[in-house]
Design a protein around this motif. Structure first.
Motif, PDB file in Angstrom:
ATOM      1  N   SER A 231      -3.316  15.371  19.290  1.00 29.57           N
ATOM      2  CA  SER A 231      -4.085  14.805  18.169  1.00 29.57           C
ATOM      3  C   SER A 231      -3.561  15.389  16.865  1.00 29.57           C
ATOM      4  O   SER A 231      -2.583  16.153  16.874  1.00 29.57           O
TER       5      SER A 231
ATOM      6  N   TRP B  82      -8.570   7.336  21.968  1.00 30.55           N
ATOM      7  CA  TRP B  82      -7.702   8.118  22.858  1.00 30.55           C
ATOM      8  C   TRP B  82      -6.975   7.153  23.830  1.00 30.55           C
ATOM      9  O   TRP B  82      -7.581   6.565  24.720  1.00 30.55           O
TER      10      TRP B  82
ATOM     11  N   PHE C 128      -4.534  10.705  20.404  1.00 33.52           N
ATOM     12  CA  PHE C 128      -5.511  10.031  19.534  1.00 33.52           C
ATOM     13  C   PHE C 128      -4.766   9.314  18.397  1.00 33.52           C
ATOM     14  O   PHE C 128      -3.877   9.893  17.767  1.00 33.52           O
TER      15      PHE C 128
END
Length: 298
Positions: free
Chosen positions: A43, A102, A135
């Motif tokens: 992320s 996600w 993400f």
């Protein structure tokens, strides 16, 4: 001069940063062998690579086994909303937007990432493979999947055992008839001599055992003696007949002598006949005794 040096240093730093950005992404190698599944989470906060040991049943289980906390979408429990509380701005009631969710990827051992067409709870990763989550708008993780080797065997391979040798066949002999034994003096056992079977024919005359001639019994002796006495002693009538039969001579003396001679010869004949009868009686008694003994022995 100082300004030139500072400009040169800044240019060097920019060049190094450019080289670092162009370098290949780091490789996930949290699992050292195929005894587990490598988990990659990427992320804006960074990239984490961990190992889910064993054989997890799904990608969701692999994330939890690797130590990540998960939050599902309330209306769609099979959909993933947050990992370790990120993104905190999403209330996780409805599905997240396509630009901020996600995305789920998987790869075999030493392979490349593939976007999953199966939900996170429906994918069963194999030991040695990798699962990745990034993400954003659906890009693959920048870290390559792991390449791991099979674990070395902990125990040596069993040595091949030689084939068992065939056992020889044993033949059993018919038991022989035991030989009759007789106990010899002193505790020794000797084999008894085999006896010939009796034939069906009538046995021949067996010789009577030799025995010492038995003496005649008292009764036999008494009877023989009585017979001899009776024969030897003439009656009065016989004497008178002999005397009367003698010729009378003129001479009384000669007549007496002739009569005496005649009486002597008659008495001798009588005694000889009695002895002969006694001998015959003894022989008859002995033969009878032997016959009785022979009959008793048979």
């Amino acid at each position: 001069m100082l300004r030139r040096l500072l400009s040169l240093g800044a240019a060097t730093a920019l060049g190094a940063a450019a080289l670092t950005g162009a370098a290949a992404p780091a490789q996930a190698a949290a699992c050292s062998s195929t005894n587990g599944v490598t988990v990659v989470v990427q992320s804006s906060q960074g990239t984490q690579v961990r190992c889910a040991s064993g054989d997890p049943s799904s990608a969701w289980s692999a994330l939890q086994s690797a130590g990540f906390s998960l939050t599902a979408v309330q209306r769609f429990p099979d959909a993933l909303c947050r990992i370790d509380g990120y993104p905190a701005s999403d209330p996780c009631v409805n599905m997240p937007p396509a630009s901020a969710y996600w995305s789920f990827w998987h790869a075999p051992n030493g392979g490349s990432w593939t976007y999953s067409q199966v939900g996170i709870k429906g994918w069963n990763p194999k030991p040695g493979s990798s699962v990745g989550f990034r993400f954003g708008s659906g890009s693959a993780p920048s870290t390559r999947p792991a390449t791991v080797s099979a674990p070395a065997p902990t125990t040596a391979a069993p040595k091949p055992t030689a084939a068992p040798k065939p056992t020889p066949r044993t033949t059993t002999k018919a038991p022989s008839a035991p030989r009759p034994t007789s106990q010899a003096p002193g505790g020794r056992t000797t084999a008894a001599a085999p006896t010939a079977p009796r034939s069906a024919a009538a046995p021949g005359p067996s010789a009577a055992p030799k025995r010492a001639a038995a003496k005649p019994s008292a009764s036999a002796s008494a009877s023989v003696s009585a017979s001899a006495s009776a024969t030897a002693s003439p009656s009065a009538s016989e004497s008178s007949d002999v005397v009367a039969a003698a010729p009378e001579g003129t001479d009384g003396g000669s007549g007496g002598s002739s009569a005496g001679a005649t009486d002597g010869s008659s008495l001798g004949r009588l005694l000889g006949g009695g002895a002969l009868l006694a001998g015959l009686a003894s022989a008859v008694a002995v033969v009878g005794l032997r016959r009785r003994q022979a009959a008793a022995s048979v």
